[in-house]
Each structure stands twice: as structure tokens, then as C-alpha cells.
Design an enzyme around this catalytic site. Sequence first.
Site, PDB file in Angstrom:
ATOM      1  CD  GLU A 119      -3.017  -1.021   2.226  1.00 12.40           C
ATOM      2  OE1 GLU A 119      -2.761  -0.369   3.249  1.00 12.40           O
ATOM      3  OE2 GLU A 119      -4.088  -1.603   2.041  1.00 12.40           O
ATOM      4  CG  HIS A 241     -10.049   7.581   1.431  1.00 11.04           C
ATOM      5  ND1 HIS A 241     -10.537   7.598   0.154  1.00 11.04           N
ATOM      6  CD2 HIS A 241      -9.330   6.444   1.545  1.00 11.04           C
ATOM      7  CE1 HIS A 241     -10.125   6.503  -0.476  1.00 11.04           C
ATOM      8  NE2 HIS A 241      -9.390   5.788   0.354  1.00 11.04           N
ATOM      9  NE  ARG A 287      -5.028   7.240   1.638  1.00 12.38           N
ATOM     10  CZ  ARG A 287      -5.346   6.330   2.564  1.00 12.38           C
ATOM     11  NH1 ARG A 287      -5.395   6.666   3.822  1.00 12.38           N
ATOM     12  NH2 ARG A 287      -5.607   5.107   2.217  1.00 12.38           N
ATOM     13  CG  HIS A 348      -9.747   7.268   6.071  1.00 10.76           C
ATOM     14  ND1 HIS A 348     -10.797   6.392   6.017  1.00 10.76           N
ATOM     15  CD2 HIS A 348      -8.628   6.524   5.845  1.00 10.76           C
ATOM     16  CE1 HIS A 348     -10.343   5.172   5.768  1.00 10.76           C
ATOM     17  NE2 HIS A 348      -9.023   5.231   5.686  1.00 10.76           N
ATOM     18  NE  ARG A 383      -4.249   5.772   8.699  1.00 14.41           N
ATOM     19  CZ  ARG A 383      -5.025   4.817   8.159  1.00 14.41           C
ATOM     20  NH1 ARG A 383      -5.137   3.652   8.755  1.00 14.41           N
ATOM     21  NH2 ARG A 383      -5.692   5.033   7.050  1.00 14.41           N
TER      22      ARG A 383
HETATM   23  C1  FAD Z   1     -13.410   2.529   6.045  1.00 18.36           C
HETATM   24  C2  FAD Z   1     -12.150   2.338   6.829  1.00 18.36           C
HETATM   25  C3  FAD Z   1     -11.132   1.548   6.340  1.00 18.36           C
HETATM   26  C4  FAD Z   1      -9.955   1.365   7.086  1.00 18.36           C
HETATM   27  N1  FAD Z   1      -8.977   0.521   6.615  1.00 18.36           N
HETATM   28  C5  FAD Z   1      -7.904   0.257   7.416  1.00 18.36           C
HETATM   29  C6  FAD Z   1      -6.940  -0.731   7.035  1.00 18.36           C
HETATM   30  O1  FAD Z   1      -7.069  -1.391   6.020  1.00 18.36           O
HETATM   31  N2  FAD Z   1      -5.883  -0.948   7.867  1.00 18.36           N
HETATM   32  C7  FAD Z   1      -5.708  -0.252   9.040  1.00 18.36           C
HETATM   33  O2  FAD Z   1      -4.722  -0.495   9.760  1.00 18.36           O
HETATM   34  N3  FAD Z   1      -6.608   0.676   9.408  1.00 18.36           N
HETATM   35  C8  FAD Z   1      -7.703   0.925   8.644  1.00 18.36           C
HETATM   36  N4  FAD Z   1      -8.623   1.857   9.052  1.00 18.36           N
HETATM   37  C9  FAD Z   1      -8.445   2.463  10.379  1.00 18.36           C
HETATM   38  C10 FAD Z   1      -8.762   1.404  11.458  1.00 18.36           C
HETATM   39  O3  FAD Z   1      -9.862   0.641  11.028  1.00 18.36           O
HETATM   40  C11 FAD Z   1      -9.099   2.049  12.795  1.00 18.36           C
HETATM   41  O4  FAD Z   1      -8.113   2.978  13.151  1.00 18.36           O
HETATM   42  C12 FAD Z   1      -9.153   0.967  13.882  1.00 18.36           C
HETATM   43  O5  FAD Z   1     -10.038  -0.059  13.500  1.00 18.36           O
HETATM   44  C13 FAD Z   1      -9.602   1.574  15.194  1.00 18.36           C
HETATM   45  O6  FAD Z   1      -9.844   0.538  16.102  1.00 18.36           O
HETATM   46  P1  FAD Z   1     -10.282   0.886  17.577  1.00 18.36           P
HETATM   47  O7  FAD Z   1     -10.421  -0.417  18.283  1.00 18.36           O
HETATM   48  O8  FAD Z   1      -9.368   1.900  18.129  1.00 18.36           O
HETATM   49  O9  FAD Z   1     -11.714   1.598  17.404  1.00 18.36           O
HETATM   50  P2  FAD Z   1     -13.017   1.107  16.640  1.00 18.36           P
HETATM   51  O10 FAD Z   1     -12.779  -0.122  15.875  1.00 18.36           O
HETATM   52  O11 FAD Z   1     -13.569   2.267  15.911  1.00 18.36           O
HETATM   53  O12 FAD Z   1     -14.003   0.755  17.852  1.00 18.36           O
HETATM   54  C14 FAD Z   1     -14.534   1.773  18.669  1.00 18.36           C
HETATM   55  C15 FAD Z   1     -15.470   1.144  19.686  1.00 18.36           C
HETATM   56  O13 FAD Z   1     -15.734   2.091  20.712  1.00 18.36           O
HETATM   57  C16 FAD Z   1     -17.117   2.071  21.020  1.00 18.36           C
HETATM   58  N5  FAD Z   1     -17.449   3.366  21.621  1.00 18.36           N
HETATM   59  C17 FAD Z   1     -17.137   4.611  21.186  1.00 18.36           C
HETATM   60  N6  FAD Z   1     -17.592   5.528  22.056  1.00 18.36           N
HETATM   61  C18 FAD Z   1     -18.193   4.854  23.050  1.00 18.36           C
HETATM   62  C19 FAD Z   1     -18.876   5.232  24.240  1.00 18.36           C
HETATM   63  N7  FAD Z   1     -19.044   6.511  24.597  1.00 18.36           N
HETATM   64  N8  FAD Z   1     -19.394   4.261  25.054  1.00 18.36           N
HETATM   65  C20 FAD Z   1     -19.282   2.948  24.718  1.00 18.36           C
HETATM   66  N9  FAD Z   1     -18.643   2.532  23.597  1.00 18.36           N
HETATM   67  C21 FAD Z   1     -18.116   3.467  22.789  1.00 18.36           C
HETATM   68  C22 FAD Z   1     -17.787   1.790  19.699  1.00 18.36           C
HETATM   69  O14 FAD Z   1     -19.116   1.344  19.921  1.00 18.36           O
HETATM   70  C23 FAD Z   1     -16.831   0.737  19.140  1.00 18.36           C
HETATM   71  O15 FAD Z   1     -17.175  -0.512  19.720  1.00 18.36           O
HETATM   72  C24 FAD Z   1      -9.795   2.046   8.316  1.00 18.36           C
HETATM   73  C25 FAD Z   1     -10.814   2.859   8.796  1.00 18.36           C
HETATM   74  C26 FAD Z   1     -11.988   3.001   8.080  1.00 18.36           C
HETATM   75  C27 FAD Z   1     -13.081   3.859   8.639  1.00 18.36           C
END
Ligand code: FAD
Length: 536
Positions: A119, A241, A287, A348, A383
Site C-alpha cells: 500500500e 481519504h 492521497r 478518515h 499515518r
Molecule cells: C473505512 C475504513 C477503512 C480502514 N482501513 C484500514 C486498514 O485497512 N488498515 C488499518 O490499519 N486501518 C484501517 N482503518 C483504520 C482502522 O480501522 C481504525 O483505526 C481501527 O479499526 C480503530 O480501532 P479501535 O479499536 O481503536 O476503534 P473502533 O474499531 O472504531 O471501535 C470503537 C469502539 O468504541 C465504542 N465506543 C465509542 N464511544 C463509546 C462510548 N461513549 N461508550 C461505549 N462505547 C463506545 C464503539 O461502539 C466501538 O465498539 C480504516 C478505517 C476506516 C473507517
Amino acid sequence: MRDPDAYDVLIVGSGAAGLSLALALAARYRVVVLAKSVATESATLYAQGGVSAVMDHADSVESHIADTLAAGAGLCRREAVDFIVRHGRERIEWLIAQGVPFTTRVSKSGTVEFHLTREGGHSHRRVVHAADATGRAIEQTLLERVRGNPNITLLERHMAIDLITAGKLGRIPDRCIGAYVLDLERHCVRTLAARCSVLATGGAGKVYLYTSNPDVATGDGIGMAWRAGCAIANMEFVQFHPTCLYHPQAKTLLLTEALRGEGGHLVLANGERFMSRFDERGELAPRDVVARAIDHEMKRLGLDCVYLDVSHKPRDFLLEHFPTVYEACRQYGIDITRDPIPVVPAAHYLCGGVLTDLCGRTSLPGLYAVGEVACTGLHGANRMASNSLLECLVIADAAAQVIANALPNHDAIEGIPAWDESQVTDADEEVVVAHNWDELRRLMWDYVGIVRTTKRLQRARRRVELLHAEISEFYGNFRVTGDLIELRNLVQVAELIIRAALKRRESRGLHYTLDYPRQDDTNYRRDTVLRAGDFS
Ligand SMILES: Cc1cc2nc3c(=O)[nH]c(=O)nc-3n(C[C@H](O)[C@H](O)[C@H](O)COP(=O)(O)OP(=O)(O)OC[C@H]3O[C@@H](n4cnc5c(N)ncnc54)[C@H](O)[C@@H]3O)c2cc1C
């Protein structure tokens, strides 16, 4: 008997960060995981590309480190990059052991190995993936393990409102001792006591009008941490994005950059291509350059969107290579083999967040932050693709170890007062919340987006301060609802982004301002750290 709402560890969030942390701690401790929607709904679920890690013998940790540092434009914390990259392979092996079905291939010598993609920014093939739905595979696999673990309580549709700190209850020493949580089904606020708490709440894309993020990405963890007195860093670095589908019904449809890679054209409504005016690489520019060019054209001409046109490519080619995009656009009445696709850039990924060390420790004892909500220093000012899931996994594992070691030193917490609703009533005008929500996201898009100026940022700051005051008043007078909690956090996040952007009088990585178009290493090669005492 033990209070049913008291746990060893409270984890707010059920994405990659929260779930992997819960699994690591559950062997010894009683863990509660909150999800404010259904548990799967998270940015993790939508991650397409994969997880970066050095898996190929032709690749090296040094190369992955060098690529990450280059992307971060001088602001990565070397120690963080080193630590996270070095633990990549081990975390992939852990995911495999949990059952994540990564895509494999048979090598020339006949052995089965992981299929790796390459990538933007990576100088080697090093992205481990599960077809084009890696996040879904990770989320579903980890969630299944969590659901099957008797030491983990999963509370879906439970939204954390605020952290509870010993200091605010007049106790010393100050530390985080749990959270007030709104049960969205029963409409009541629960008090969850925990010996350690972890924010794993993901990003804040919903602060902008257009975003690739799911609805849950409202920066709740940042808002809660800020109100609890934690340091927040690098909020000015928001990654956009370049191409999300622009359609009233399509909330978050990301159009892969491979469409441009395979010869797609970016055009205005009259069919005129414009990228060559901005970069000699045209549509193949990086990007952020493409996102900036689209933003420029939209602002210059007052457009709602531009178009990504692949209709000159053979139909069979498009159907073979982009079946998901074809199908998704078709649902909105767009045939990509014939029609240009309306697109806008979209928020994004948030590089900044709650400042932590490499074990997720925040500046508040007893509180940890892991995943997109945190700022470890890995990403610096920009990032690199697929490094974010890696960061979630590595820091969650490190946090689990320090939390497990720290817990025996912390007693169970008692005597936390219940949530007080005696002074509030039901809101009389829900329209205030809906209106402020729309206004905030529109003004962030128009004034604090991809290309910034000091004047626009100052204008945004004035308006956000007004909104903030109005929302705080509303919050103080009326019973909490999910929308109000999220709006309160969004306005806080907006204010932090604007403050941080105003502080950085240079352009670096994802922060681009017309007033200071150059990078200034003499004065600004440092993080923008905001603390509650810095402004009221
Ligand atoms: C479309 C898209 C494609 C992506 N592709 C990639 C990729 O290919 N590779 C990569 O490394 N990264 C990618 N990213 C970025 C990556 O997906 C995220 O940075 C990562 O998944 C974040 O994980 P996390 O566990 O920190 O949060 P998340 O997976 O966003 O989880 C957040 C959690 O917190 C909970 N939450 C939030 N606020 C509260 C609250 N007040 N009370 C209770 N629960 C709450 C939500 O309900 C959820 O369960 C992508 C992002 C997007 C949007």
C-alpha cells in the site's frame, strides 16, 4: 456479595483495540467491555486493506520503520515506531491463533504463505489481509472469542458518558475509578466501578460533514479524557481519504484508491480533468495531494462534489477487478461502467488523541487509552496505510501486561455516588441537538478541513465556542440522550482540533495552511500537546 456493577477492568469500546485487550486480561481478571451500538459496529469492521507487519524475508523491520518515519513528516516518536513495528509479526501470529482467516497463497516452492499486498508509503509488500474485508474477519473472530469467555461481560448499546475520578469525589490520590454509562435500551444511567479503565473508543470522523467512519466515531474517548484532565496531542492531524461516494443515502462508502491506480480520471461535472494542474503525477499523486486538489476545486467553484470516472475502462475489467465497488454503487443507481461516480474527500483517520506511553498509560492514573483514540507517537503528522490496526494490537497487548501487574495494588472501589438526575428534565426541544450537530459538522468541513487558513480557523473557533456554550447549557438542564452525549463530545473534539491547528504555524503532514505553506523544523518539530489548564 459483590456489587454487580464492579469490575477489575472497564474497557470502553469493542473494536480491535478493546477486544484484543479484553482477551489478554480475561485469563486473570473480570473485564467488562462496552459498545455503544451493537458490538461489531466499529471502524475495525470496515477496515479493508489489512494489517502491516514484516512477514517476508525480503522485507525488514528497519525498512518498515523507515517508511513509517518518512510518512510521519518528522513528528513520529522513534521509540514508538520501533516498538510497534518490532512486535508486528508476533501480533499477526496471535491473530492467527485466535482464528483470523488471513488470505494465503502457495509459493513457487510449494509452501503455503500469507499473501501480502503493498500500500501507499510502504516500500515492500507487507500488508497481511483477509481478502478485501480484513477488519470484518478480525472483528468477528475476536468477538466470538470474547462472547465465549466467562470472565468478560459484554454490554452492547451502553454508552459511556463520563469517567469517574477519585479527585472529583474529593478523594486522594486522584485516579480513574470507573464511568457513568447510559443504558440505551432501558434509558437509565448505570455506575460502573473499575480498578482500571481503558478508553478504546476509536476515532472522531463524525466531527466532519463527510467521513468514511461509522456513526460510532464521535470522539467520545477524547471528550471524556479531556474532561478528566488528560493531556491530548496532535489533534490538527486529520487524514482525509480523497474519494468517498457522494450520495444522500450513502453514509460511508469508501472508493478504493485502486480505481485511480487502474486509470480512473477525476473530472468536473463537464468532464474536464483537473489533477494535472496540481501535480505532474495526476490522479496517481499521493492521497493528501489528491484530497487537497479536490477540496480546492470544490471550494473554488462552489461544488458539492467532483467525479471519479472509470467508464472508459472495459466493462469486463471493471466487473472482474472492482466487484464490490460496482455492486455498492449499483445500489445507489450508479453504473460505474457507464456513469462517472460522484465523490468527495472524507475524514478518515485521526492521528492525534489522548497522549499515552507505549503501554497505553494516560496522564491520569488508572486510565489507559488504546487504538485510534490514543496518540502514541507512531503516526506523527501522517499515518501510513495499515499501521493503525497494528498499533491497536501491539499497544493493547502491552497495556494488558501493565494493567495485569498493576491490579493487585488497587483495591476494589466503593461508595461511588449514583448518577444524579434530580435537577434535570426531559428535553423540550430535540431540534436544538439535531441543528447543532449539523451546524458543527458543516462548519468543521468548511473552515477546518483539508486546506486551512488562520482566518477560517479563527472564524470556526468563535462559532464552536458559541455552540459549546449552548450544548453545555443543554447538557446541564436536560436528561442525557445518546445524541446529546455524542454532540457534547464532538464539540469538544472540534474545539481541540481548531486550537491545535491554530497553534501550528507551518504546514506539515496532514496539516496544511495557506498562511504558512512551508514546514518549519526550527520552531514546530514537536507535538501539539493541549492540557485543560491551557484554556478554559
Ligand atoms: C473505512 C475504513 C477503512 C480502514 N482501513 C484500514 C486498514 O485497512 N488498515 C488499518 O490499519 N486501518 C484501517 N482503518 C483504520 C482502522 O480501522 C481504525 O483505526 C481501527 O479499526 C480503530 O480501532 P479501535 O479499536 O481503536 O476503534 P473502533 O474499531 O472504531 O471501535 C470503537 C469502539 O468504541 C465504542 N465506543 C465509542 N464511544 C463509546 C462510548 N461513549 N461508550 C461505549 N462505547 C463506545 C464503539 O461502539 C466501538 O465498539 C480504516 C478505517 C476506516 C473507517
